[in-house]
Design a protein around this motif. Structure first.
Motif, short mmCIF file in Angstrom:
data_model
loop_
_atom_site.label_atom_id
_atom_site.label_comp_id
_atom_site.label_asym_id
_atom_site.label_seq_id
_atom_site.Cartn_x
_atom_site.Cartn_y
_atom_site.Cartn_z
N TRP A 134 26.81 -53.07 3.65
CA TRP A 134 27.46 -52.62 4.87
C TRP A 134 27.44 -53.74 5.91
O TRP A 134 26.72 -54.72 5.76
CB TRP A 134 26.82 -51.35 5.44
CG TRP A 134 25.33 -51.39 5.65
CD1 TRP A 134 24.40 -50.89 4.80
CD2 TRP A 134 24.61 -51.95 6.76
NE1 TRP A 134 23.13 -51.11 5.31
CE2 TRP A 134 23.24 -51.74 6.52
CE3 TRP A 134 24.98 -52.60 7.93
CZ2 TRP A 134 22.25 -52.18 7.40
CZ3 TRP A 134 23.98 -53.02 8.80
CH2 TRP A 134 22.65 -52.80 8.53
N GLN A 179 22.22 -49.80 10.63
CA GLN A 179 23.20 -49.26 9.70
C GLN A 179 24.23 -48.40 10.41
O GLN A 179 23.89 -47.52 11.19
CB GLN A 179 22.50 -48.43 8.63
CG GLN A 179 23.40 -48.07 7.48
CD GLN A 179 22.63 -47.51 6.30
OE1 GLN A 179 21.42 -47.36 6.35
NE2 GLN A 179 23.32 -47.23 5.24
N SER A 230 27.97 -42.85 9.44
CA SER A 230 29.22 -42.43 8.78
C SER A 230 29.69 -41.09 9.29
O SER A 230 29.10 -40.42 10.04
CB SER A 230 29.05 -42.37 7.29
OG SER A 230 27.89 -41.70 6.91
#
Length: 86
Positions: free
Chosen positions: A55, A83, A86
């Motif tokens: 990612w 991160q 989503s």
């Protein structure tokens, strides 16, 4: 913060964060994959131990990255803080 310099060739230096040599690692560069400037946007890319891209995300500058590192305490929590959601 635990990043170390990695020379990519042609004078390009990126920064790597690898808290566990058997785990994923991060590369910090500018949007073109070149040496990031401290006051400019940075691209953070996460790779598996076998160098597969996992990612990526942008951060506004090194100060934002440092704040995320400090707040998370480093290590796996730093990866989680970076991160993309989503």
């Amino acid at each position: 913060m635990g990043f170390f310099e990695v020379e990519e060739g042609d004078g390009v230096v990126v920064f790597c964060y690898e808290p566990d040599e058997n785990g994923p690692y991060l590369i910090a560069s500018d949007a073109l994959g070149e040496t990031p400037k401290a006051d400019a946007r940075m691209t953070i890319a996460c790779y598996s131990p076998k160098d597969a891209f996992l990612w990526g995300r942008e951060v506004k500058n090194i100060n934002i990255l440092a704040k995320l590192y400090e707040k998370s305490g480093g290590g796996q929590k730093f990866f989680e803080a970076l991160q993309p959601q989503s």
